[in-house]
Design an enzyme around this catalytic site. Structure first.
Site, short mmCIF file in Angstrom:
data_model
loop_
_atom_site.label_atom_id
_atom_site.label_comp_id
_atom_site.label_asym_id
_atom_site.label_seq_id
_atom_site.Cartn_x
_atom_site.Cartn_y
_atom_site.Cartn_z
N LYS A 190 -61.17 -37.70 80.67
CA LYS A 190 -61.49 -38.35 79.39
C LYS A 190 -60.42 -38.06 78.34
O LYS A 190 -60.23 -38.84 77.40
CB LYS A 190 -62.87 -37.92 78.90
CG LYS A 190 -63.11 -36.41 78.84
CD LYS A 190 -62.69 -35.78 77.55
CE LYS A 190 -62.87 -34.27 77.60
NZ LYS A 190 -62.49 -33.61 76.34
N ASN A 255 -56.69 -34.77 71.37
CA ASN A 255 -56.09 -35.84 72.16
C ASN A 255 -56.06 -37.14 71.37
O ASN A 255 -55.07 -37.87 71.38
CB ASN A 255 -56.86 -36.01 73.47
CG ASN A 255 -56.68 -34.83 74.39
OD1 ASN A 255 -55.70 -34.73 75.11
ND2 ASN A 255 -57.62 -33.89 74.37
#
Length: 344
Positions: A190, A255
């Site tokens: 993810k 991220n």
């Protein structure tokens, strides 16, 4: 119980805080002595969790042997890049009958091994005592005691339930799952998709593009996961879609932030420097592209992000390539079986 968390970054510190809040004798190991001094004297960890007040009972140590001595629960929470070295140093010191878990969302890039496989190398009898802690769980919200749900995956039910009992409280709900492979892959991959969603945000795209990346990204994660023996149901749960949503949409997500900076035109080095902490998706995409090739799985989004990070492709060009791919079914792997003979 007596517990130790190895790694005093944001997530390791948050897990140690939960254990302390639950009344367990908890040690937090950090490599840096100055960080240990800060945690022990001021009960803060300003670099990783600014403004958070840590439990007075939490003890930090930079001595690995001292930290591991007599512990019933050992949780590794170091960056994936440091995992092999820390496991190697800790191996001769691990308890002979305690639970050994990790909360690391990434791979060993050199070998492509999942973190449970890295841990297994520490002893031939460890599999029955191994567990994975994962799910949608920003450390900043956990230390603030905001409601959070996670998953503990283990090969043996007793191991999963021991950790469930140790961690669960009024703000931290824990579920168990026997799918170690799926839990690890969902938690790791993810981060790649969050980089892509961040790039889309940095390019000025809207919610449509972000939803498409998350949905098609989840399809890629499940596709590789099933090839590697994971259950597809795991990716519909907390360690799959749950972790994907929180990492792709939250201001806390490193991220996403790194991806947004890349979309705004910064280089990878500049983006990582601005984030200032580990961005696991960068290393993870390297291992994932290799795993996809090894298992003969199509992962166009992961490949496009790899090309942006390591081959100099502009994010806008990567988007154009993805949008211009040959038309296909949404359920590629099952469309022919589901609709045959109409769809043949």
């Amino acid at each position: 119980m007596k517990a130790v968390v190895l790694g005093a970054g944001s997530w390791g510190t948050a897990l140690a805080t939960v254990l302390c809040d639950n009344g367990h004798d908890t040690v937090l190991w950090a490599k840096r002595r100055d960080l240990c001094d800060e945690i022990n004297s001021r009960h803060t960890n300003e670099k990783y969790l600014p403004g958070a007040k840590l439990p007075n009972a939490l003890c930090a140590s930079s001595d690995l042997k001292e930290a591991l001595a007599g512990r019933d629960i050992v949780i590794f929470a170091v960056p994936s890049a440091a995992m092999v070295d820390v496991v190697s140093a800790a191996s001769p010191l691990l308890p002979s009958d305690g639970v050994i878990a990790h909360a690391v969302k990434g791979f060993d890039v050199k070998t492509g091994r999942r973190m449970s496989e890295v841990l297994s190398s520490a002893g031939s009898d460890l599999d029955r005592r191994l567990a994975v802690i994962t799910g949608p769980s920003h450390a900043e919200e956990v230390v603030a005691q905001m409601p959070t749900t996670i998953v503990v995956a283990a090969f043996e039910r007793a191991t999963a339930e021991l950790l469930q009992d140790a961690l669960m409280n009024s703000y931290f709900r824990v579920y168990t799952n026997p799918d170690v492979v799926g839990a690890e892959l969902g938690g790791s991959l993810k981060n790649i998709i969050a980089l892509g969603v961040g790039m889309a945000d940095g390019l000025g795209f809207g919610d449509n593009a972000k939803a498409a990346l998350m949905t098609r990204g989840l399809a890629e994660i499940a596709r590789l996961g099933m090839k590697m023996g994971a259950s597809p149901l795991t990716f519909a749960g907390l360690s799959g879609v749950g972790d994907l949503i929180v990492t792709c949409t939250s201001r806390h997500s490193r991220n996403f932030r790194a991806g947004r900076l890349l979309g705004q035109g910064l280089s990878l080095d500049e983006a990582l420097q601005q984030v200032g902490m580990a961005v696991e998706g960068v290393r993870t995409v390297q291992a994932t592209v290799e795993l996809a090739a090894q298992h003969q799985v199509e992962m166009p989004i992961a490949r496009a992000i790899f090309d942006v990070l390591f081959s100099g492709k502009h994010p806008q060009e990567a988007v154009e390539d993805l949008m211009g791919r040959e038309r296909g079914h949404e359920l590629e792997e099952v469309a022919r079986e589901m609709f045959s003979p109409k769809w043949t």
